[in-house]
Design an enzyme around this catalytic site. Structure first.
Site, PDB file in Angstrom:
ATOM      1  N   LYS A  13       0.847  -1.191   0.000  1.00  0.00           N
ATOM      2  CA  LYS A  13       0.000   0.000   0.000  1.00  0.00           C
ATOM      3  C   LYS A  13       0.878   1.235   0.000  1.00  0.00           C
ATOM      4  O   LYS A  13       2.064   1.201   0.390  1.00  0.00           O
ATOM      5  CB  LYS A  13      -0.939   0.014   1.204  1.00  0.00           C
ATOM      6  CG  LYS A  13      -0.246  -0.023   2.584  1.00  0.00           C
ATOM      7  CD  LYS A  13       0.218   1.309   3.091  1.00  0.00           C
ATOM      8  CE  LYS A  13       0.836   1.215   4.492  1.00  0.00           C
ATOM      9  NZ  LYS A  13       1.470   2.486   4.934  1.00  0.00           N
ATOM     10  N   ASP A 138      -2.165  -2.015  10.331  1.00  0.00           N
ATOM     11  CA  ASP A 138      -2.465  -1.942   8.901  1.00  0.00           C
ATOM     12  C   ASP A 138      -3.094  -3.213   8.342  1.00  0.00           C
ATOM     13  O   ASP A 138      -3.484  -3.257   7.177  1.00  0.00           O
ATOM     14  CB  ASP A 138      -1.183  -1.647   8.104  1.00  0.00           C
ATOM     15  CG  ASP A 138      -0.702  -0.221   8.287  1.00  0.00           C
ATOM     16  OD1 ASP A 138      -1.505   0.627   8.717  1.00  0.00           O
ATOM     17  OD2 ASP A 138       0.484   0.050   8.001  1.00  0.00           O
TER      18      ASP A 138
END
Length: 283
Positions: A13, A138
């Site tokens: 990401k 995350d």
């Protein structure tokens, strides 16, 4: 016939926008960020059988065994399932370590996804997200992927429309950032909230110019700022640190322009990647 082995891609990401909005009573910092999955990925293979939980990684700098977040993911899944599991996990690392790209979290999300599928899907999506949050901040995003506004410690997610198609060039210098030091600087002298999240989400084609990362401001590191400037000078529409670093990414209009800019960084890890709609993909 039951499945006993599964291979998945675990997408990295980038943070298109990242701000610190406060500190909880327990010391955890509250964030406001826009995360975007990209198609730079690790490959994770999960097999049932053997004895206990074993983790192997192709990158010798990353610990295997209990020191790997994948071990924690498998251990927590077994605890929720209520019975011990014998699991072998093999990780082929392609996402750079210590980059701020969520590589470890993505690998953990892949392990959770695989184990749930191979055990007959006992956990629904919300259960998986709660489990992911226990493993790492995350991990919930990596389980869901795409383009998400994340708040709190990363566990409060709202899906938003993807931004206009662009190509990302990731540049990872040969050093790691002092994330704890960055938070310590914030605690000593908090930077006022940027307050432009709502504008950023609606920015459309202008999004590369409106990207923001509070850690880049906190570090004020000459090399990081220098890489961002070189990316801009090489044709990027905008360039910013991702996560808590140390990777910097530039946003380019085409793959050709991104690959041309990559030649400006011969001594660093570089990767040209595109936005992805998912965090984890079963091969």
């Amino acid at each position: 016939m039951s499945i006993t082995e599964m291979t998945l891609t675990a997408n990295a990401k980038v943070n298109l926008y990242l701000d610190i909005t406060g500190v909880r009573a327990d010391g955890y910092h509250l964030l406001e960020t826009v995360m975007q999955s990209v198609d730079l990925c690790d490959v994770v293979t999960v097999s049932l059988g053997g004895e206990g939980i074993r983790v192997e990684c192709s990158n010798p700098e990353i610990p295997g065994g209990e020191g790997n977040i994948c071990h924690k993911a498998a251990e927590r899944f077994a605890r929720v399932l209520g019975k011990p599991l014998s699991v072998r996990i093999r990780v082929e690392k392609r996402i750079p370590h210590g980059a701020g790209m969520g590589g470890g979290s993505a690998d953990a999300a892949a392990v959770i996804t695989a184990l749930n599928a191979m055990c007959g899907n006992p956990l629904d999506d919300e259960d998986l997200l709660r489990l992911g949050a226990e493993v790492g901040a995350d991990v919930p995003f990596c389980l869901r992927g795409g383009t998400q506004v994340c708040r709190g410690i990363g566990d409060e997610m709202t899906e938003i429309e993807p931004f206009p198609e662009r190509v990302f060039l990731v540049v990872k210098p040969d050093f790691a950032c002092d994330t704890r030091g960055g938070y310590a600087r914030y605690d000593k002298a908090p930077i006022p909230k940027c307050g432009k999240m709502s504008e950023f989400v609606k920015s459309g084609e202008r999004f590369p110019k409106m990207m923001y990362n509070v850690f880049q401001t906190l570090y004020n590191d000459e090399q990081i700022n220098g890489i961002a400037q070189r990316l801009n000078d090489s044709g990027a529409e905008g360039a910013i640190l991702t996560g808590s670093g140390s990777a910097v990414f530039g946003v380019f209009p085409s793959e050709q322009s991104a690959r041309a800019a990559a030649r400006e960084f011969p001594k660093y890890f570089t990767a040209v990647c595109r936005p992805a709609q998912k965090g984890i993909i079963i091969i």
